[in-house]
Design a protein around this motif. Structure first.
Motif, PDB file in Angstrom:
ATOM      1  N   LEU A   1       4.528  -9.285   0.600  1.00  0.00           N
ATOM      2  CA  LEU A   1       4.289  -8.361   1.695  1.00  0.00           C
ATOM      3  C   LEU A   1       5.267  -7.184   1.629  1.00  0.00           C
ATOM      4  O   LEU A   1       4.870  -6.035   1.864  1.00  0.00           O
ATOM      5  CB  LEU A   1       4.406  -9.095   3.036  1.00  0.00           C
ATOM      6  N   CYS A   2       6.510  -7.462   1.284  1.00  0.00           N
ATOM      7  CA  CYS A   2       7.483  -6.374   1.095  1.00  0.00           C
ATOM      8  C   CYS A   2       7.035  -5.445  -0.033  1.00  0.00           C
ATOM      9  O   CYS A   2       7.126  -4.220   0.087  1.00  0.00           O
ATOM     10  CB  CYS A   2       8.866  -6.939   0.782  1.00  0.00           C
ATOM     11  N   GLY A   3       6.552  -6.015  -1.110  1.00  0.00           N
ATOM     12  CA  GLY A   3       6.045  -5.198  -2.217  1.00  0.00           C
ATOM     13  C   GLY A   3       4.836  -4.384  -1.806  1.00  0.00           C
ATOM     14  O   GLY A   3       4.700  -3.209  -2.184  1.00  0.00           O
ATOM     15  N   PHE A   4       3.954  -4.980  -1.025  1.00  0.00           N
ATOM     16  CA  PHE A   4       2.756  -4.261  -0.583  1.00  0.00           C
ATOM     17  C   PHE A   4       3.126  -3.116   0.352  1.00  0.00           C
ATOM     18  O   PHE A   4       2.579  -2.020   0.261  1.00  0.00           O
ATOM     19  CB  PHE A   4       1.795  -5.230   0.106  1.00  0.00           C
ATOM     20  N   ILE A   5       4.076  -3.343   1.260  1.00  0.00           N
ATOM     21  CA  ILE A   5       4.527  -2.280   2.154  1.00  0.00           C
ATOM     22  C   ILE A   5       5.168  -1.153   1.349  1.00  0.00           C
ATOM     23  O   ILE A   5       4.947   0.038   1.622  1.00  0.00           O
ATOM     24  CB  ILE A   5       5.495  -2.850   3.215  1.00  0.00           C
ATOM     25  N   TYR A   6       5.938  -1.503   0.333  1.00  0.00           N
ATOM     26  CA  TYR A   6       6.548  -0.493  -0.539  1.00  0.00           C
ATOM     27  C   TYR A   6       5.478   0.350  -1.237  1.00  0.00           C
ATOM     28  O   TYR A   6       5.580   1.574  -1.298  1.00  0.00           O
ATOM     29  CB  TYR A   6       7.446  -1.177  -1.572  1.00  0.00           C
ATOM     30  N   VAL A   7       4.437  -0.309  -1.742  1.00  0.00           N
ATOM     31  CA  VAL A   7       3.352   0.401  -2.427  1.00  0.00           C
ATOM     32  C   VAL A   7       2.644   1.346  -1.466  1.00  0.00           C
ATOM     33  O   VAL A   7       2.332   2.496  -1.810  1.00  0.00           O
ATOM     34  CB  VAL A   7       2.359  -0.624  -3.043  1.00  0.00           C
ATOM     35  N   ILE A   8       2.399   0.900  -0.249  1.00  0.00           N
ATOM     36  CA  ILE A   8       1.729   1.740   0.747  1.00  0.00           C
ATOM     37  C   ILE A   8       2.602   2.939   1.109  1.00  0.00           C
ATOM     38  O   ILE A   8       2.127   4.069   1.179  1.00  0.00           O
ATOM     39  CB  ILE A   8       1.390   0.909   2.015  1.00  0.00           C
ATOM     40  N   LYS A   9       3.900   2.713   1.336  1.00  0.00           N
ATOM     41  CA  LYS A   9       4.802   3.809   1.724  1.00  0.00           C
ATOM     42  C   LYS A   9       4.955   4.834   0.611  1.00  0.00           C
ATOM     43  O   LYS A   9       5.148   6.012   0.874  1.00  0.00           O
ATOM     44  CB  LYS A   9       6.157   3.256   2.138  1.00  0.00           C
ATOM     45  N   LYS A  10       4.901   4.399  -0.629  1.00  0.00           N
ATOM     46  CA  LYS A  10       4.990   5.336  -1.764  1.00  0.00           C
ATOM     47  C   LYS A  10       3.696   6.105  -1.981  1.00  0.00           C
ATOM     48  O   LYS A  10       3.649   7.046  -2.756  1.00  0.00           O
ATOM     49  CB  LYS A  10       5.360   4.586  -3.056  1.00  0.00           C
TER      50      LYS A  10
END
Length: 136
Positions: A120-129
Motif C-alpha cells: 500500500l505504501c508503494g501504491f501510494i508512492y506510485v500514485i503521488k509520483k
C-alpha cells in the motif's frame, strides 16, 4: 530396527549417486532430440518447395507495413506493465495465506497485514509520483 532402516537409506543414497540412475533421463533427452531431428528432416524432405515472390515477402498480419519498426515508444506503457506485474504478484502471495489461514493464527494475520501495508505504501508512492497518469 533402526540399523536396518539406516542400511536401506545408505543403499538408496548410493543408488542415486550411481551413473545408472541417470540412464532414464539420458534416454528421454536422446528420444526428444531424435524426434525433433526426425520431424524436422521429414518436413524438410516432404514439404513443398515453391518459392514465389508472395511467399518471400514479409508477412505482418495481413496489414501492409509502414514506417520504421524501431521508433521510440512511450515509457508509460512499460511503467504500467511493470506495475501491473508487481501488484499482480502480490495477489499470488495471498493464495498460500488463504489456504493456511486457520493454522497461521494471529502471527500469520499480522504478517499479511504488514505485507499489505508495504504494498500500500508503494501504491501510494506510485500514485503521488503520477506514474499512472496518461496525459502530460
Amino acid at each position: 530396527m533402526f540399523h536396518f532402516l539406516q542400511a536401506d537409506f545408505t543403499r538408496a543414497v548410493q543408488d542415486v549417486r550411481s551413473a545408472g540412475s541417470y540412464l532414464p533421463v539420458a534416454l528421454q533427452f536422446l528420444f526428444a532430440f531424435g524426434m525433433i531431428g526426425t520431424l524436422m528432416g521429414v518436413t524438410h524432405l516432404l514439404g513443398p518447395k515453391r518459392k514465389t515472390a508472395d511467399k518471400l515477402e514479409t508477412f505482418a498480419s495481413g496489414i501492409p507495413s509502414h514506417g520504421d519498426a524501431r521508433q521510440p515508444m512511450a515509457i508509460k506503457y512499460f511503467l504500467v506493465a511493470i506495475l501491473f506485474v508487481l501488484f499482480d504478484v502480490e495477489v499470488i502471495f495471498f493464495y498460500p495465506y488463504a489456504v493456511n489461514f486457520k493454522s497461521l493464527g494471529w502471527s500469520g494475520f499480522w504478517a499479511v497485514v504488514l505485507f499489505v501495508a508495504f504494498f500500500l505504501c508503494g501504491f501510494i508512492y506510485v500514485i503521488k509520483k503520477g506514474a499512472l497518469k496518461w496525459e502530460d
